[in-house]
Design an enzyme around this catalytic site. Structure first.
Site, PDB file in Angstrom:
ATOM      1  N   ALA A 107      22.248   9.588  29.935  1.00 37.70           N
ATOM      2  CA  ALA A 107      20.988   9.095  30.507  1.00 37.70           C
ATOM      3  C   ALA A 107      20.911   7.594  30.272  1.00 37.70           C
ATOM      4  O   ALA A 107      19.938   7.078  29.719  1.00 37.70           O
ATOM      5  CB  ALA A 107      19.785   9.830  29.928  1.00 37.70           C
ATOM      6  N   HIS A 150      20.663   3.614  30.136  1.00 38.83           N
ATOM      7  CA  HIS A 150      19.704   2.600  30.569  1.00 38.83           C
ATOM      8  C   HIS A 150      20.273   1.224  30.239  1.00 38.83           C
ATOM      9  O   HIS A 150      21.414   1.093  29.769  1.00 38.83           O
ATOM     10  CB  HIS A 150      18.336   2.824  29.911  1.00 38.83           C
ATOM     11  CG  HIS A 150      18.392   2.948  28.409  1.00 38.83           C
ATOM     12  ND1 HIS A 150      18.696   1.897  27.576  1.00 38.83           N
ATOM     13  CD2 HIS A 150      18.192   4.025  27.606  1.00 38.83           C
ATOM     14  CE1 HIS A 150      18.666   2.296  26.321  1.00 38.83           C
ATOM     15  NE2 HIS A 150      18.374   3.594  26.308  1.00 38.83           N
ATOM     16  N   HIS A 158      21.947   0.649  26.788  1.00 41.71           N
ATOM     17  CA  HIS A 158      23.326   1.134  26.671  1.00 41.71           C
ATOM     18  C   HIS A 158      24.300   0.182  27.365  1.00 41.71           C
ATOM     19  O   HIS A 158      25.384  -0.120  26.846  1.00 41.71           O
ATOM     20  CB  HIS A 158      23.464   2.513  27.320  1.00 41.71           C
ATOM     21  CG  HIS A 158      22.700   3.603  26.663  1.00 41.71           C
ATOM     22  ND1 HIS A 158      21.718   4.301  27.314  1.00 41.71           N
ATOM     23  CD2 HIS A 158      22.762   4.126  25.410  1.00 41.71           C
ATOM     24  CE1 HIS A 158      21.221   5.228  26.506  1.00 41.71           C
ATOM     25  NE2 HIS A 158      21.829   5.130  25.341  1.00 41.71           N
ATOM     26  N   GLN A 169      19.361   4.896  12.014  1.00 42.17           N
ATOM     27  CA  GLN A 169      20.656   5.467  12.372  1.00 42.17           C
ATOM     28  C   GLN A 169      21.771   4.442  12.181  1.00 42.17           C
ATOM     29  O   GLN A 169      22.857   4.775  11.688  1.00 42.17           O
ATOM     30  CB  GLN A 169      20.638   5.945  13.820  1.00 42.17           C
ATOM     31  CG  GLN A 169      21.983   6.439  14.336  1.00 42.17           C
ATOM     32  CD  GLN A 169      21.914   6.913  15.762  1.00 42.17           C
ATOM     33  OE1 GLN A 169      21.592   8.063  16.025  1.00 42.17           O
ATOM     34  NE2 GLN A 169      22.186   6.024  16.712  1.00 42.17           N
ATOM     35  N   SER A 203      16.395   6.701  26.556  1.00 43.05           N
ATOM     36  CA  SER A 203      16.647   7.755  27.549  1.00 43.05           C
ATOM     37  C   SER A 203      15.426   8.645  27.717  1.00 43.05           C
ATOM     38  O   SER A 203      15.168   9.170  28.801  1.00 43.05           O
ATOM     39  CB  SER A 203      17.854   8.591  27.124  1.00 43.05           C
ATOM     40  OG  SER A 203      19.020   7.787  27.054  1.00 43.05           O
TER      41      SER A 203
END
Length: 281
Positions: A32, A34, A37, A155, A188
């Site tokens: 997905a 965008h 990314h 993360q 996403s």
């Protein structure tokens, strides 16, 4: 453009780029795609001999089955976007069975406490799933450089800790958050919002900007209370958490020290979970 669904075939192809004169850039995603990314891909293409992007919705990092079911899957559209950057980018789009050999279970990790803060406390098992899949992907791709966006800052820190604790020879590169014109962090999950809801969601970033402005002259408790009250006045949102934490340990701060701090937030809007963060100093 080469698209691999099999890890052995991917590894065979990438084996020609293992010399000291070559470098492999890697952008792991759940698809997905965008603009955020794509900015990671563009940086990787500039800095490496070859770039690999993985597109894999990892079931073990979802603690909410409904969230996993609704997560957008747009492989054909993703490939078109990737090709617009470079037809030389390698796509790795495996099945769950291929990645987990028929046993989609996560491994337990210790990230020295990073996993217990914020996202970790609200999404049990999430970072075990992240650690499991990222470690597998690093083993298959064997990248020189791996690119992660700072929108998922926790993360990013977890992946850096994973690399250190497991002696994985990869340079983890953190990249700035890409935002919509109204400030909303690109995600996403934004695809699940209507245009009107996307505009409403800009309130998240606007609130973070106010928190940043207040950080120099106000106590942390004051800023946290301001944000809580701001979201109470906006019933379309459900504030899950707002934390101010040092970047190194991510532990919720009460007093300011000589450290780099960030504000972290997670909210629900129309049953879509949105996260964001901002550097405070």
């Amino acid at each position: 453009m080469l698209i691999f669904n099999n890890k052995a075939d991917l590894r065979s192809h990438l084996s020609r780029y293992t010399s000291k004169d070559s470098s492999i850039g890697f952008v792991p995603t759940m698809g997905a795609l965008h603009r955020g990314h794509l900015s990671l891909l563009e940086q990787s293409v500039k800095e490496n001999t070859i770039t690999v992007i993985s597109i894999f919705v990892n079931p073990t990092q979802f603690n909410n089955p409904d969230d996993l079911k609704k997560y957008p899957r747009t492989l054909e559209a993703d490939v078109v976007k990737i090709e617009a950057i470079s037809k030389d980018i390698v796509v790795f789009a495996p099945s769950v069975n291929e990645m987990y050999d028929g046993n989609a279970q996560s491994v337990s990790f210790s990230f020295d406490g990073l996993e217990n803060q914020m996202e970790g406390s609200h999404r049990p098992g999430h970072f075990d799933g992240v650690g499991t899949i990222v470690k597998k992907l690093f083993e298959y791709v064997q990248p020189t450089n791996a690119y992660f966006g700072e929108k998922d800052f926790q993360q990013l820190q977890i992946v850096k800790k994973l690399v250190v604790k497991n002696n994985i020879p990869v340079n983890v590169v953190g990249c700035p958050i890409t935002r919509e014109s109204n400030g909303l962090a690109m995600s996403s999950r934004n695809q699940r919002l209507t245009e009107a809801e996307r505009e409403i969601a800009s309130f998240i970033y606007k609130t973070l900007i106010v928190a940043k402005d207040q950080f120099a002259n106000n106590k942390i408790d004051y800023i946290k209370q301001y944000v809580i009250e701001a979201f109470k006045a906006r019933p379309e949102f459900e504030l899950e958490y707002f934390e101010i934490a040092a970047e190194d340990d991510l532990i919720s701060a009460t007093l300011k020290e000589d450290k780099k701090y960030r504000a972290f937030i997670a909210v629900m809007l129309s049953n879509v979970r949105l996260i964001d963060n901002i550097s405070l100093n």
